[in-house]
Design a protein around this motif. Sequence first.
Motif, PDB file in Angstrom:
ATOM      1  N   GLU A   7       7.166 -11.091   7.373  1.00  0.00           N
ATOM      2  CA  GLU A   7       6.250 -10.046   7.819  1.00  0.00           C
ATOM      3  C   GLU A   7       5.851  -9.257   6.580  1.00  0.00           C
ATOM      4  N   TYR A   8       4.546  -9.049   6.436  1.00  0.00           N
ATOM      5  CA  TYR A   8       4.067  -8.331   5.260  1.00  0.00           C
ATOM      6  C   TYR A   8       2.762  -7.624   5.573  1.00  0.00           C
ATOM      7  N   GLU A   9       2.448  -6.674   4.719  1.00  0.00           N
ATOM      8  CA  GLU A   9       1.200  -5.937   4.834  1.00  0.00           C
ATOM      9  C   GLU A   9       0.670  -5.698   3.424  1.00  0.00           C
ATOM     10  N   PHE A  10      -0.618  -5.918   3.251  1.00  0.00           N
ATOM     11  CA  PHE A  10      -1.270  -5.641   1.974  1.00  0.00           C
ATOM     12  C   PHE A  10      -1.986  -4.301   2.107  1.00  0.00           C
ATOM     13  N   ILE A  11      -1.863  -3.484   1.069  1.00  0.00           N
ATOM     14  CA  ILE A  11      -2.397  -2.125   1.117  1.00  0.00           C
ATOM     15  C   ILE A  11      -3.329  -1.908  -0.069  1.00  0.00           C
ATOM     16  N   ARG A  12      -4.462  -1.293   0.205  1.00  0.00           N
ATOM     17  CA  ARG A  12      -5.433  -0.966  -0.838  1.00  0.00           C
ATOM     18  C   ARG A  12      -5.647   0.537  -0.815  1.00  0.00           C
ATOM     19  N   ASP A  13      -5.312   1.193  -1.929  1.00  0.00           N
ATOM     20  CA  ASP A  13      -5.491   2.636  -2.032  1.00  0.00           C
ATOM     21  C   ASP A  13      -6.260   2.930  -3.320  1.00  0.00           C
ATOM     22  N   PRO A  14      -7.591   3.057  -3.222  1.00  0.00           N
ATOM     23  CA  PRO A  14      -8.412   3.296  -4.425  1.00  0.00           C
ATOM     24  C   PRO A  14      -8.002   4.532  -5.209  1.00  0.00           C
ATOM     25  N   ASP A  15      -7.414   5.520  -4.525  1.00  0.00           N
ATOM     26  CA  ASP A  15      -6.993   6.745  -5.206  1.00  0.00           C
ATOM     27  C   ASP A  15      -5.883   6.477  -6.225  1.00  0.00           C
ATOM     28  N   LEU A  16      -5.150   5.370  -6.048  1.00  0.00           N
ATOM     29  CA  LEU A  16      -4.057   5.053  -6.967  1.00  0.00           C
ATOM     30  C   LEU A  16      -4.473   4.104  -8.093  1.00  0.00           C
ATOM     31  N   ASP A  17      -5.756   3.749  -8.138  1.00  0.00           N
ATOM     32  CA  ASP A  17      -6.227   2.850  -9.199  1.00  0.00           C
ATOM     33  C   ASP A  17      -5.969   3.410 -10.592  1.00  0.00           C
ATOM     34  N   VAL A  18      -6.089   4.716 -10.739  1.00  0.00           N
ATOM     35  CA  VAL A  18      -5.930   5.324 -12.065  1.00  0.00           C
ATOM     36  C   VAL A  18      -4.530   5.120 -12.630  1.00  0.00           C
ATOM     37  N   VAL A  19      -3.533   4.934 -11.753  1.00  0.00           N
ATOM     38  CA  VAL A  19      -2.172   4.699 -12.243  1.00  0.00           C
ATOM     39  C   VAL A  19      -1.787   3.223 -12.073  1.00  0.00           C
ATOM     40  N   GLY A  20      -2.785   2.379 -11.773  1.00  0.00           N
ATOM     41  CA  GLY A  20      -2.536   0.947 -11.678  1.00  0.00           C
ATOM     42  C   GLY A  20      -1.804   0.518 -10.423  1.00  0.00           C
ATOM     43  N   LYS A  21      -1.813   1.356  -9.384  1.00  0.00           N
ATOM     44  CA  LYS A  21      -1.086   1.022  -8.161  1.00  0.00           C
ATOM     45  C   LYS A  21      -2.021   0.960  -6.956  1.00  0.00           C
ATOM     46  N   GLY A  22      -3.288   0.639  -7.183  1.00  0.00           N
ATOM     47  CA  GLY A  22      -4.257   0.577  -6.096  1.00  0.00           C
ATOM     48  C   GLY A  22      -3.985  -0.536  -5.106  1.00  0.00           C
ATOM     49  N   PHE A  23      -3.379  -1.628  -5.582  1.00  0.00           N
ATOM     50  CA  PHE A  23      -3.004  -2.732  -4.712  1.00  0.00           C
ATOM     51  C   PHE A  23      -1.490  -2.723  -4.551  1.00  0.00           C
ATOM     52  N   GLN A  24      -1.031  -2.780  -3.309  1.00  0.00           N
ATOM     53  CA  GLN A  24       0.403  -2.777  -3.040  1.00  0.00           C
ATOM     54  C   GLN A  24       0.706  -3.732  -1.899  1.00  0.00           C
ATOM     55  N   VAL A  25       1.958  -4.146  -1.816  1.00  0.00           N
ATOM     56  CA  VAL A  25       2.402  -4.997  -0.717  1.00  0.00           C
ATOM     57  C   VAL A  25       3.674  -4.407  -0.126  1.00  0.00           C
ATOM     58  N   GLU A  26       3.831  -4.618   1.166  1.00  0.00           N
ATOM     59  CA  GLU A  26       5.072  -4.243   1.843  1.00  0.00           C
ATOM     60  C   GLU A  26       5.535  -5.457   2.623  1.00  0.00           C
ATOM     61  N   PHE A  27       6.766  -5.867   2.385  1.00  0.00           N
ATOM     62  CA  PHE A  27       7.360  -6.999   3.085  1.00  0.00           C
ATOM     63  C   PHE A  27       8.532  -6.515   3.920  1.00  0.00           C
ATOM     64  N   SER A  28       8.862  -7.281   4.938  1.00  0.00           N
ATOM     65  CA  SER A  28      10.037  -6.961   5.737  1.00  0.00           C
ATOM     66  C   SER A  28      11.258  -6.930   4.826  1.00  0.00           C
ATOM     67  N   HIS A  29      12.292  -6.258   5.281  1.00  0.00           N
ATOM     68  CA  HIS A  29      13.485  -6.056   4.461  1.00  0.00           C
ATOM     69  C   HIS A  29      14.017  -7.356   3.852  1.00  0.00           C
ATOM     70  N   GLU A  30      14.152  -8.392   4.655  1.00  0.00           N
ATOM     71  CA  GLU A  30      14.770  -9.615   4.142  1.00  0.00           C
ATOM     72  C   GLU A  30      13.889 -10.369   3.150  1.00  0.00           C
ATOM     73  N   HIS A  31      12.602 -10.041   3.094  1.00  0.00           N
ATOM     74  CA  HIS A  31      11.701 -10.712   2.153  1.00  0.00           C
ATOM     75  C   HIS A  31      11.129  -9.747   1.103  1.00  0.00           C
ATOM     76  N   ARG A  32      11.755  -8.597   0.952  1.00  0.00           N
ATOM     77  CA  ARG A  32      11.230  -7.591   0.024  1.00  0.00           C
ATOM     78  C   ARG A  32      11.083  -8.131  -1.405  1.00  0.00           C
ATOM     79  N   ILE A  33      11.986  -9.005  -1.817  1.00  0.00           N
ATOM     80  CA  ILE A  33      11.902  -9.540  -3.179  1.00  0.00           C
ATOM     81  C   ILE A  33      10.664 -10.411  -3.366  1.00  0.00           C
ATOM     82  N   VAL A  34      10.140 -10.976  -2.275  1.00  0.00           N
ATOM     83  CA  VAL A  34       8.901 -11.759  -2.366  1.00  0.00           C
ATOM     84  C   VAL A  34       7.759 -10.827  -2.779  1.00  0.00           C
ATOM     85  N   GLY A  35       7.717  -9.649  -2.191  1.00  0.00           N
ATOM     86  CA  GLY A  35       6.703  -8.666  -2.564  1.00  0.00           C
ATOM     87  C   GLY A  35       6.845  -8.205  -4.000  1.00  0.00           C
ATOM     88  N   ARG A  36       8.088  -7.993  -4.412  1.00  0.00           N
ATOM     89  CA  ARG A  36       8.321  -7.611  -5.819  1.00  0.00           C
ATOM     90  C   ARG A  36       7.851  -8.717  -6.753  1.00  0.00           C
TER      91      ARG A  36
END
Length: 141
Positions: A7-36
């Motif tokens: 289970e995962y979700e892709f997140i786009r936050d243009p406000d965080l582009d300036v710090v290079g974190k505009g694209f983020q992923v969230e994975f379920s607990h057991e697959h968190r390392i896949v997101g990392r």
Amino acid sequence: MIGGYMEYEFIRDPDLDVVGKGFQVEFSHEHRIVGRWLMEEFGTDLDELQKIFDFMSEIEAKKITEQFVLGKEISLKLNRYEALIEANALHQQEHDLSIYEDDALELDENGLSAGCGFEDFLDMLEAWRDFVIDNTRKRRR
């Protein structure tokens, strides 16, 4: 070791582009390392990610049976049936795993490795690629 459904979700936050974190992923607990792995090894670099797609195509075409991709901190093992993502620290006996304690990654039996089926992994990578392409276009308008 074939893990459960990812289970995962892709997140786009243009406000965080300036710090290079505009694209983020969230994975379920057991697959968190896949997101990392996805964010730390590739992020939005689709040219680098294409190499993984190429390996997967070669496996599907039976040109190769497996592929190991050594990452900076997290590596990938692929075969026709599964993808296994593991922290490199798991293979370094002298390495002190306590450095991960303050990380968002929790130390438990699934914390430093996760597996999933080949097709599920391919679907997730394709979804990430499409998400990055779609959101990069929107940003340029």
